[in-house]
Write a protein that holds these residues in place. Structure first.
Motif, PDB file in Angstrom:
ATOM      1  N   THR A  43      -1.242  14.585  -5.469  1.00  0.00           N
ATOM      2  CA  THR A  43       0.182  14.418  -5.177  1.00  0.00           C
ATOM      3  C   THR A  43       0.457  14.481  -3.684  1.00  0.00           C
ATOM      4  O   THR A  43       1.191  13.646  -3.141  1.00  0.00           O
ATOM      5  N   ILE A  44      -0.153  15.448  -3.011  1.00  0.00           N
ATOM      6  CA  ILE A  44       0.083  15.618  -1.573  1.00  0.00           C
ATOM      7  C   ILE A  44      -0.393  14.391  -0.797  1.00  0.00           C
ATOM      8  O   ILE A  44       0.311  13.861   0.071  1.00  0.00           O
ATOM      9  N   VAL A  45      -1.606  13.929  -1.105  1.00  0.00           N
ATOM     10  CA  VAL A  45      -2.154  12.775  -0.390  1.00  0.00           C
ATOM     11  C   VAL A  45      -1.354  11.512  -0.698  1.00  0.00           C
ATOM     12  O   VAL A  45      -1.187  10.647   0.168  1.00  0.00           O
ATOM     13  N   SER A  46      -0.820  11.394  -1.904  1.00  0.00           N
ATOM     14  CA  SER A  46       0.003  10.238  -2.258  1.00  0.00           C
ATOM     15  C   SER A  46       1.230  10.142  -1.361  1.00  0.00           C
ATOM     16  O   SER A  46       1.521   9.079  -0.779  1.00  0.00           O
ATOM     17  N   PHE A  47       1.952  11.255  -1.215  1.00  0.00           N
ATOM     18  CA  PHE A  47       3.153  11.237  -0.376  1.00  0.00           C
ATOM     19  C   PHE A  47       2.800  11.145   1.108  1.00  0.00           C
ATOM     20  O   PHE A  47       3.506  10.480   1.879  1.00  0.00           O
ATOM     21  N   ALA A  48       1.716  11.790   1.522  1.00  0.00           N
ATOM     22  CA  ALA A  48       1.293  11.695   2.922  1.00  0.00           C
ATOM     23  C   ALA A  48       0.868  10.270   3.253  1.00  0.00           C
ATOM     24  O   ALA A  48       1.169   9.755   4.340  1.00  0.00           O
ATOM     25  N   GLY A  49       0.170   9.622   2.313  1.00  0.00           N
ATOM     26  CA  GLY A  49      -0.219   8.233   2.514  1.00  0.00           C
ATOM     27  C   GLY A  49       0.988   7.316   2.629  1.00  0.00           C
ATOM     28  O   GLY A  49       1.016   6.402   3.453  1.00  0.00           O
ATOM     29  N   LEU A  55       5.440   9.757  -7.178  1.00  0.00           N
ATOM     30  CA  LEU A  55       6.586   9.943  -8.074  1.00  0.00           C
ATOM     31  C   LEU A  55       6.143  10.094  -9.525  1.00  0.00           C
ATOM     32  O   LEU A  55       6.750  10.844 -10.302  1.00  0.00           O
ATOM     33  N   THR A  56       5.074   9.391  -9.887  1.00  0.00           N
ATOM     34  CA  THR A  56       4.531   9.535 -11.244  1.00  0.00           C
ATOM     35  C   THR A  56       3.934  10.928 -11.442  1.00  0.00           C
ATOM     36  O   THR A  56       4.091  11.551 -12.497  1.00  0.00           O
ATOM     37  N   ALA A  57       3.274  11.426 -10.401  1.00  0.00           N
ATOM     38  CA  ALA A  57       2.629  12.744 -10.495  1.00  0.00           C
ATOM     39  C   ALA A  57       3.644  13.859 -10.689  1.00  0.00           C
ATOM     40  O   ALA A  57       3.362  14.850 -11.381  1.00  0.00           O
ATOM     41  N   ILE A  58       4.848  13.724 -10.100  1.00  0.00           N
ATOM     42  CA  ILE A  58       5.860  14.784 -10.238  1.00  0.00           C
ATOM     43  C   ILE A  58       6.848  14.484 -11.355  1.00  0.00           C
ATOM     44  O   ILE A  58       7.810  15.236 -11.551  1.00  0.00           O
ATOM     45  N   THR A  62       0.831  -1.207   0.000  1.00  0.00           N
ATOM     46  CA  THR A  62       0.000   0.000   0.000  1.00  0.00           C
ATOM     47  C   THR A  62       0.867   1.259   0.000  1.00  0.00           C
ATOM     48  O   THR A  62       0.618   2.205  -0.756  1.00  0.00           O
ATOM     49  N   ALA A  63       1.910   1.260   0.843  1.00  0.00           N
ATOM     50  CA  ALA A  63       2.823   2.409   0.900  1.00  0.00           C
ATOM     51  C   ALA A  63       3.534   2.602  -0.430  1.00  0.00           C
ATOM     52  O   ALA A  63       3.672   3.737  -0.920  1.00  0.00           O
ATOM     53  N   SER A  64       3.986   1.506  -1.041  1.00  0.00           N
ATOM     54  CA  SER A  64       4.695   1.586  -2.318  1.00  0.00           C
ATOM     55  C   SER A  64       3.793   2.118  -3.418  1.00  0.00           C
ATOM     56  O   SER A  64       4.238   2.869  -4.298  1.00  0.00           O
ATOM     57  N   ASN A  65       2.519   1.750  -3.356  1.00  0.00           N
ATOM     58  CA  ASN A  65       1.578   2.255  -4.356  1.00  0.00           C
ATOM     59  C   ASN A  65       1.410   3.769  -4.226  1.00  0.00           C
ATOM     60  O   ASN A  65       1.373   4.484  -5.228  1.00  0.00           O
ATOM     61  N   PHE A  66       1.306   4.258  -2.980  1.00  0.00           N
ATOM     62  CA  PHE A  66       1.234   5.706  -2.773  1.00  0.00           C
ATOM     63  C   PHE A  66       2.491   6.387  -3.298  1.00  0.00           C
ATOM     64  O   PHE A  66       2.432   7.440  -3.941  1.00  0.00           O
ATOM     65  N   ILE A 101      -7.121   7.958  -3.504  1.00  0.00           N
ATOM     66  CA  ILE A 101      -6.446   9.128  -4.065  1.00  0.00           C
ATOM     67  C   ILE A 101      -7.151   9.619  -5.329  1.00  0.00           C
ATOM     68  O   ILE A 101      -7.075  10.805  -5.662  1.00  0.00           O
ATOM     69  N   ASN A 102      -7.860   8.744  -6.018  1.00  0.00           N
ATOM     70  CA  ASN A 102      -8.686   9.192  -7.150  1.00  0.00           C
ATOM     71  C   ASN A 102      -9.846  10.051  -6.655  1.00  0.00           C
ATOM     72  O   ASN A 102     -10.247  11.011  -7.320  1.00  0.00           O
TER      73      ASN A 102
END
Length: 406
Positions: free
Chosen positions: A250-256, A91-94, A82-86, A237-238
């Motif tokens: 992006t923010i929620v992805s890294f926070a997650g 990383l894809t978003a940036i 789950t963490a790796s998916n976030f 995140i969607n």
């Protein structure tokens, strides 16, 4: 872990998962009050294993400790994935990663394990308060985007046939949102008026949890952000992206990612301490009691990393799915809670004993709801029982021989 399991509830039971939340909210009450009563009568840092030891002896307590170990072996990979998916999504978003893939997810998971080992072996543990702050921020964000989607988007829930088996299985997944609730056993005496304030605090907390999680579930059902494993991993995140756009995504992805990273780090720390404790009690090899100059039981830590890595390799190459891992770990968790509840039946009296009986029945029902996924827990329990039975006979024969020589 709510960020993953919320979608699994929907995938299993669709709109009936909302009803499963209500059922689980009621079923968890006798379990919580049983552990609270045990903690009040038998205060000890050992928690469930100690209650079981007092009630049924060392052998059963050792079996419960081993069940905890296997819970970590099955549960940690779920959090890591789950963490790796976030992280991959962030990383894809940036633009660091061109496109998310199973291979990039696997490589990020292995990298995360390496970082966990590096930081924890030197005793650089991240404070749990940071995890709490991040979790509160993420849940608050999800509540906002859920309300926003329900107001701004067409509201329509999927219509599916009611099935008791799927509703029950969904309830067992919901149990993950309450795991660790046995720690409440250590808090009962912290209230000025525990007989009045403690039950009220528990009920209010569970009601708030049910309202918040049900609200988010409603939005995921409304937007149909669930289905296969990939959709489940990305649904939350969607939902954020729908309301807050790319920056929020992006923010929620890294926070997650950070939230899950801290969770699994604390998981491994607790695991290594458990092995160290078992080694000191001569339940496993003494080597696990060794600590380094940073006071870290490094053999336990390395064991946790190795077990998680093996499960990740199996997950990546053998077709295992997260839903299966969660269900297998659920079976072990429910057995642990059942052992604690049965200890309550033996150790408690009056209304607390009645609650312990109700908690035991609840655990049995939840365990049966897992159907074939419960077989792993049954097999492990059987093997552990056989091992300790043989060990007891061997120790008895050795003692007899020593007495005969004397």
């Amino acid at each position: 872990m709510f960020l993953l399991f919320q979608q699994l509830f929907a995938s299993v039971a669709n709109e009936w998962s909302l009803f499963a939340w209500l059922i689980m909210g009621l079923l968890i009450l006798p379990i919580v009050f049983t552990f609270a009563a045990l903690g009040k009568k038998h205060p000890h840092a050992g928690g469930t294993a100690y209650f079981v030891q007092v009630a049924f002896g060392d052998k059963v307590a050792r079996i419960v400790s081993w069940l905890f170990i296997w819970v970590v072996a099955l549960g940690a990979p779920v959090i890591v994935v789950t963490a790796s998916n976030f992280l991959v999504n962030g990383l894809t978003a940036i633009g660091v990663i061109e496109q998310a893939s199973a291979q990039s997810l696997f490589l990020c998971a292995i990298l995360m394990l390496f970082l966990l080992m590096l930081f924890n072996v030197f005793g650089l543990k991240t404070a749990a308060i940071i995890q709490t702050i991040l979790s509160v921020c993420i849940v608050s964000c999800l509540v906002f985007v859920s309300l926003n989607s329900q107001i701004t988007q067409p509201f329509h829930l999927p219509s599916t046939e009611f099935q008791v088996s799927k509703l029950a299985l969904s309830a067992t997944y919901i149990l993950w949102c309450f795991l660790g609730i046995e720690a409440i056993a250590h808090l009962a005496n912290d209230f000025k008026n525990p007989h009045r304030d403690f039950p009220l605090t528990i009920i209010i907390g569970i009601v708030i949890t049910l309202i918040v999680y049900s609200l988010i579930s409603l939005s995921l059902l409304q937007m149909h952000y669930y289905g296969n494993e990939t959709e489940n991993l990305n649904s939350v995140i969607n939902l954020v992206k729908l309301s807050l756009g790319q920056h929020g995504y992006t923010i929620v992805s890294f926070a997650g990612f950070l939230t899950c990273y801290i969770s699994v780090s604390l998981y491994f720390v607790g695991f290594s301490r458990l092995l160290s404790s078992m080694a000191k009690q001569q339940q496993i090899a003494p080597i696990f009691a060794r600590i380094n100059v940073y006071n870290v039981p490094y053999y336990g830590l390395l064991t946790a990393i190795l077990l998680t890595m093996l499960m990740l390799v199996a997950y990546h190459y053998s077709g295992l799915d997260l839903e299966g891992l969660i269900a297998y770990a659920n079976g072990l968790f429910i057995l642990i809670y059942l052992a604690g509840a049965l200890a309550g039946v033996k150790l408690l009296i009056g209304i607390n004993q009645g609650l312990a009986i109700l908690a035991s029945v609840t655990c049995v029902i939840l365990f049966l709801s897992l159907a074939e996924h419960a077989l792993f827990a049954v097999a492990l329990l059987f093997l552990l029982s056989i091992y300790y039975r043989l060990k007891s006979k061997r120790e008895a024969r050795l003692l007899f021989c020593l007495c005969s020589i004397q």
